[in-house]
Structure formats: C-alpha cells, structure tokens
Write a protein that holds these residues in place. Sequence first.
Motif, PDB file in Angstrom:
ATOM      1  N   SER A 131     -11.871  -2.462   5.523  1.00 17.72           N
ATOM      2  CA  SER A 131     -10.497  -2.815   5.151  1.00 17.72           C
ATOM      3  C   SER A 131     -10.513  -4.147   4.408  1.00 17.72           C
ATOM      4  N   THR A 167      -2.623  -1.259   3.905  1.00 13.50           N
ATOM      5  CA  THR A 167      -3.689  -1.215   2.891  1.00 13.50           C
ATOM      6  C   THR A 167      -4.878  -0.341   3.318  1.00 13.50           C
ATOM      7  N   GLU A 204      -7.456  -6.300   4.438  1.00 13.17           N
ATOM      8  CA  GLU A 204      -6.209  -7.027   4.696  1.00 13.17           C
ATOM      9  C   GLU A 204      -6.435  -8.476   5.112  1.00 13.17           C
ATOM     10  N   GLU A 230       1.773  -1.379  -4.737  1.00 16.27           N
ATOM     11  CA  GLU A 230       0.520  -0.616  -4.762  1.00 16.27           C
ATOM     12  C   GLU A 230      -0.378  -1.138  -5.888  1.00 16.27           C
ATOM     13  N   ARG A 231      -1.652  -1.351  -5.556  1.00 17.23           N
ATOM     14  CA  ARG A 231      -2.570  -1.936  -6.552  1.00 17.23           C
ATOM     15  C   ARG A 231      -2.956  -0.967  -7.678  1.00 17.23           C
ATOM     16  N   ALA A 288     -10.151   0.539   2.386  1.00 12.10           N
ATOM     17  CA  ALA A 288      -9.722  -0.110   1.137  1.00 12.10           C
ATOM     18  C   ALA A 288     -10.894  -0.407   0.185  1.00 12.10           C
ATOM     19  N   THR A 326      -1.441  -5.894  -7.168  1.00 11.66           N
ATOM     20  CA  THR A 326      -2.398  -6.138  -6.087  1.00 11.66           C
ATOM     21  C   THR A 326      -1.962  -7.356  -5.297  1.00 11.66           C
ATOM     22  N   GLY A 330       0.816  -1.211   0.000  1.00  8.10           N
ATOM     23  CA  GLY A 330       0.000   0.000   0.000  1.00  8.10           C
ATOM     24  C   GLY A 330       0.848   1.258   0.000  1.00  8.10           C
TER      25      GLY A 330
END
Length: 409
Positions: free
Chosen positions: A345, A160, A347, A58-59, A164, A124, A35
């Motif tokens: 979130s 993240t 995660e 980072e996505r 998110a 990702t 992230g």
Amino acid sequence: MLERIEGKHAHDPLFDKIMNKSPRFVSVPGPVIVGAGPSGLAVAACLRQKGVLSMVLERFSCIASLWQLKTYDRLRLHLPKQFCELPLMGFPGEFPTYPTRQQFIHYLESYAQKFEIGPRFNETVTHAEYDKVTGFWRVKTVGKKTEETVYRCRWLVVATGENAEAVVPEIDGMGEFGGDIKHTSFYKGGEEFKGKKVLVVGCGNSGMEVCLDLCDHSAKPSLVVRHTLHVLPREMLGKSTFGMSMWLLKWLPLRLVDRFLLAVSRLTLGDTARLGLDRPELGPLELKNLSGKTPVLDVGTLAKIKSGDIKICPGIKKLKRHTVEFIEGKTENFDAIILATGYKSNERDMFSEIDGFPTKPFPNGWKGECGLYAVGFTKRGILGASVDAKRIAEDIERCRNEEAVENVD
Ligand SMILES: Cc1cc2nc3c(=O)[nH]c(=O)nc-3n(C[C@H](O)[C@H](O)[C@H](O)COP(=O)(O)OP(=O)(O)OC[C@H]3O[C@@H](n4cnc5c(N)ncnc54)[C@H](O)[C@@H]3O)c2cc1C
Ligand SMILES: NC(=O)C1=CN([C@@H]2O[C@H](COP(=O)(O)OP(=O)(O)OC[C@H]3O[C@@H](n4cnc5c(N)ncnc54)[C@H](OP(=O)(O)O)[C@@H]3O)[C@@H](O)[C@H]2O)C=CC1
Ligand SMILES: O=C(O)C(=O)Cc1c[nH]c2ccccc12
C-alpha cells in the motif's frame, strides 16, 4: 500581457516554477475520498444514499485502475460473486458464479453511474494534513502536468488500496539479465512467451495463475517457491471453499474448520509437499487471520505441476545474462522472468508527519482521529471493504447530524 503569457504556457511546470505559481485551493463541503477503486466507490455510494455528496480523487484516468490497467486477461474473481458485491447494488443475475475481469469492471462502471460518482481523474494525492486550528484536512494533489491543488475538507477517506504499488525485489545481477523482466501488474497474457522458458517468481494467487496461463500459451514456466504455502481447491464437495469456510465458521472453531479444509484438500489435491509445496504449520484460515496471507485457490495450476508442465524451483541467488543461479547452487537458462511478488500500500507516504492514521487491526482500523477514515485495509478483500464502507458512511452521517444540532444550539 501576463494573462496572454500564462495562456500560452498553461500547464508548463517550468513556467509555473518561474512564475512561482501557487496551488489552486478548493473547498469541499462533504468528505474527500482518495481512490476510485471498489472501496472508494462503495463509500461514495453509501454516502450518496444518505444524501451526503463526496468528492473522489483518483490518480489514474479511470475508475478501478487496479482491475482495468494492472490485471491479466484471464482473471476472474476467486470468490463467488455474492462475496464480492459492493453495498446497495448486487451483480446482475446473469453473471456467472465467478465473474470475469471484464464483467467485474462493467459492474463497477454501472455502480459509479447508478450512484452518480464522477471522480476527479489524474489527481494523485501526495500529502494530507490536519489543521487543528481550523478543524479541516488539507489534501494536496498533483495533476498530470504537475499542477497542484489543495482540497480543504472536514472528512477524509483513504481508499488507496492494499495493492497500490508493485513489490519489485532487488535480485543480485538484475541489471545483467538479458531477457524481459516484468511484474505481474504488466502481464496481460502468455502470447508473447510462446515456446519460451519463463521463470515466475512468487507463488501467491497471481504467480500460480500466471504459470497456468503460460502453459495454456505453450510457454515453459518454472515457479520459484522459497517458503511454505497453502493451496486449497477453489471448490470442495460442490461448494466454493470460501463459502464453505464462512458457513462452517458459524458453527465450529477456526482450528477445526482449518482441519476440515486441509483434510478435504488432501483428498482432492493430494499431498502438495510431494510437489515441492510444503504447507505452513498454521492452518489456512488461522494464517490468513494472523498474517493476512491469502491461501492460493487452485484453478488448475496444481495439475500442471503434477504433470511436470510447471517445474518448482528454490529461491534465486543471482541472475546472469541468460542464466539464473538458485540458492542450492544449480543454474538454468531462462528467456524471461515474471515477478509475481505482490503489492504494497502507499497511504503512509501521505501521512508522513502526522498521527491519527489507523494502525489498529479490524474491526477498529477503519476509523482514525479528526474525521479520518480508512477503507479496504483489513486484508479481507471486497467483502471487508464493503463492511468498512457502510460503517464509515454511517459514522460521517452521525457526525454531520451531531454538528448540525450543535450549530443550532
Ligand atoms: C489480481 C487481483 C485479484 C483480486 N481478486 C479478488 C477477488 O476475487 N475477491 C476479493 O475480494 N478481492 C480480490 N482482490 C483484492 C483487491 O484488493 C480487491 O479486489 C479490490 O480491488 C480492492 O479495492 P480497493 O478500492 O481497496 O483498492 P484498489 O482496487 O487498488 O483501488 C484503489 C484506487 O486508489 C487509487 N490511488 C492509489 N493511490 C492514490 C493516490 N495517492 N492518489 C489518488 N488515487 C490513488 C488507485 O489508482 C486505485 O484506483 C484481488 C487483488 C488482485 C491484485
Ligand atoms: N482471481 C483472484 O481472485 C486473484 C486474487 N489475487 C489476490 O491479489 C493479491 C495479491 O496477490 P499476489 O500478486 O499473488 O501477491 P502475494 O503477496 O499474495 O504473493 C506474493 C508472492 O511472492 C513471493 N515473493 C515475494 N518476494 C519474493 C522474492 N524476492 N523471491 C521469491 N518469492 C517472493 C511471496 O512469497 P513469500 O511467502 O516467500 O514471501 C508470495 O508467494 C492477493 O490478495 C491475492 O489473493 C491475485 C490473483 C488472482
Ligand atoms: O483475494 C484476496 O486476497 C482476498 O482478499 C479474498 C479473500 C479474503 N479472505 C480470503 C480467504 C481465503 C481466500 C481468499 C480470501
């Protein structure tokens, strides 16, 4: 021949599948940070200052994707700038007390540049697992064209964010509604809603400010309020409410500070219950501490509720083609619905089969087992993330030094 075919079909997922192409493996000597939001950048910067190079995954294709891609144009920080700075670099002196979204993004870009943080974009993270035998983490990512990479690292920092994914509730009849339905993460500004009746669902800081923005663009907003909430003025007695609270907490117990906040809010905002906004039993800071629910900091919405420009509605029962039926049985026509229903979130999806992800609340939540860390999950905004980041960098540095000594021995 195979090379030629591979070149031609590079990044073709079907081709990869047919060829049974295995993922790329990358060994990372330092920590991997998942992230590139404020939290991830803060950890990378603190590490770099200690001479530890990290890799940030980072996505999206930019840093601070929440701020760049998912926030509305009029957004400003709600807390004064001194409470939203990342470690090691303050905001420029010329920034106003409440920096704009663009200014905050600019600050983060400069921050990444100063600490030479170059994230790997469009990666990702889908899965992370710890290999007890080797003592390394395996972090699997999927790229833009579904190509897979496995990063191998000793330390893994999850950054993240608490925001998110958008929370989109299932509302009876949602598919039937004829107008536009969008979450606030897709809302930029009220231009497209001029003259329209818009129902805003959810009365956190987003819902309240979007209603105000709709008013400013000559739309007709109504706000669904299904539970109690605290609204506080952003400033009281010439000081920021947040700053004042932090200062008072140094001297007084939390409950007394809450009583003070509620007394001043009553004087400046009046009785919010009369407007349809009942207050919770617990005070604003006690509630924030116990549940993480942030009080709404009013930036002008309450005045529009008082003037009748924003109407308050109860919870939704169901939607029909043009109408909304509320739980009390009343129905009303609307042109569009904006879901200001918050975020969650993501995660835990990465750690499905593994123990060790920190579940303990602040102040220990930042550290897990086996070199795993979490930053920015304490419901204390950017300030909380900065505190986590510094601790994590110190801990990783300490571990590295201990390991170096062990290796010498
Ligand atoms: C509208 C809004 C306004 C806010 N205003 C304030 C404020 O004024 N003050 C304050 O203190 N806090 C505020 N907050 C709270 C907010 O949580 C912080 O501002 C901050 O963005 C948190 O930083 P973060 O890095 O933890 O999370 P994020 O900013 O969400 O960054 C997380 C990053 O991780 C990436 N990511 C997520 N999943 C993956 C994955 N699987 N693989 C790879 N990358 C991934 C995301 O794309 C994102 O770039 C606000 C929040 C919102 C929604
Ligand atoms: N300028 C700034 O600094 C801003 C900061 N923020 C921050 O961003 C974060 C996210 O804020 P926000 O997007 O407002 O999300 P929040 O989670 O804070 O609020 C979501 C709201 O939606 C309501 N809700 C959820 N589901 C439903 C449903 N099915 N029907 C009716 N109501 C529903 C919740 O009410 P209920 O209690 O009934 O569940 C709650 O009022 C917060 O930390 C906030 O402080 C946001 C905007 C501006
Ligand atoms: O905007 C948010 O949600 C934040 O996390 C900032 C914040 C942390 N603690 C608070 C207490 C009162 C108001 C805002 C915040």
